[in-house]
Design a protein around this motif. Sequence first.
Motif, PDB file in Angstrom:
ATOM      1  N   ARG A  23      46.763   5.970  -5.847  1.00  0.00           N
ATOM      2  CA  ARG A  23      45.816   5.590  -6.888  1.00  0.00           C
ATOM      3  C   ARG A  23      45.378   4.138  -6.715  1.00  0.00           C
ATOM      4  N   VAL A  27      41.500   2.795  -6.149  1.00  0.00           N
ATOM      5  CA  VAL A  27      40.861   1.736  -6.920  1.00  0.00           C
ATOM      6  C   VAL A  27      40.325   0.646  -5.998  1.00  0.00           C
ATOM      7  N   GLY A  29      39.165   0.944  -3.060  1.00  0.00           N
ATOM      8  CA  GLY A  29      37.962   1.384  -2.370  1.00  0.00           C
ATOM      9  C   GLY A  29      37.987   1.073  -0.886  1.00  0.00           C
ATOM     10  N   THR A 112      42.752   3.108 -21.559  1.00  0.00           N
ATOM     11  CA  THR A 112      41.885   1.988 -21.253  1.00  0.00           C
ATOM     12  C   THR A 112      42.566   0.672 -21.616  1.00  0.00           C
ATOM     13  N   GLU A 259      37.427  -2.156 -12.347  1.00  0.00           N
ATOM     14  CA  GLU A 259      38.240  -1.738 -11.209  1.00  0.00           C
ATOM     15  C   GLU A 259      38.815  -2.929 -10.443  1.00  0.00           C
ATOM     16  N   LYS A 260      38.190  -4.101 -10.535  1.00  0.00           N
ATOM     17  CA  LYS A 260      38.705  -5.292  -9.875  1.00  0.00           C
ATOM     18  C   LYS A 260      39.831  -5.956 -10.671  1.00  0.00           C
ATOM     19  N   GLU A 262      42.235  -3.985 -12.123  1.00  0.00           N
ATOM     20  CA  GLU A 262      43.381  -3.078 -12.102  1.00  0.00           C
ATOM     21  C   GLU A 262      44.567  -3.774 -11.444  1.00  0.00           C
ATOM     22  N   SER A 269      41.775  -9.990  -6.236  1.00  0.00           N
ATOM     23  CA  SER A 269      40.586 -10.468  -6.941  1.00  0.00           C
ATOM     24  C   SER A 269      40.740 -11.938  -7.324  1.00  0.00           C
TER      25      SER A 269
END
Length: 277
Positions: A23, A27, A29, A112, A259-260, A262, A269
């Motif tokens: 997972r 995320v 990518g 969330t 997503e950055k 997570e 990031s």
Amino acid sequence: MESITVVKALAALAQTSRLSIFRALVVAGEAGLNPSVLAESLGVAPNTLSFHLKELMHAELVTQERNGRNLIYRAQFDHMNAVLSYLTQNCCQGQTCSLSPTVPSSIATTTTRTTMNVLFLCTHNSARSILAEAILNHIGEGRFTAYSAGSSPRENQQPHPLGLQVLQQAGIAIGGLRSKSWDEFAQPDAPKMDLIITVCDNAAGEVCPIWPGHPSKAHWGYPDPSAGDGDANQKYEAFRKTLHAMKRRLELLTSLPAEKLERAVLQTSAHNLAQQD
């Protein structure tokens, strides 16, 4: 796709750590992640991580690429999509699917992220870390909660008056700001941090406490605006420039897509933002 291939993929994911690793790579990518970031962000021992990555590669869910001295792992999206297509082939016998693709609001509410806790560290917790705490709480719009602390604050340490002055001039609240030791945030009942950022080189080089929850870490270095022999006007200008430099970088942080932020990619990031002026 053959059923044995699907079984192999599902078997590889039927383990908590491997599922978390996969997972995290989804995320991340196409950029992928290196093993050290994965191990630290997920709290998995390097040798254990290596074993799970090999299992995921054997199931064709993960690819490995060497980039210089580093290994980069990526989710194999084509294979993942093929597995999903196999599972949903001829769904509902070709009729309109009765399963709503919309996530129930009750689930969305619980999954969330609402607030990210960020701790800024410096040596004395009187200038740079105080500025960063106040700025992020000002611009975070409820998505971020900022704190600050020092590795070795002096006895009776207080926030620098010029720092408080430039914050007020910028319309940023200063209520509740105080100098404190980072030991406060290593206690079991302290707020759990998602991200810890050192803002002075001294704190970056010191041995930190064991932070609960294994937060992501980054170093954003700024010159000490209180240092030097300049007069009051020169030091005020140094504080003002530091405030604006921090604000620009923190605005980039707060504008990152979800997503950055997570956990699996947050450290990367934050490191990337350290290169931004």
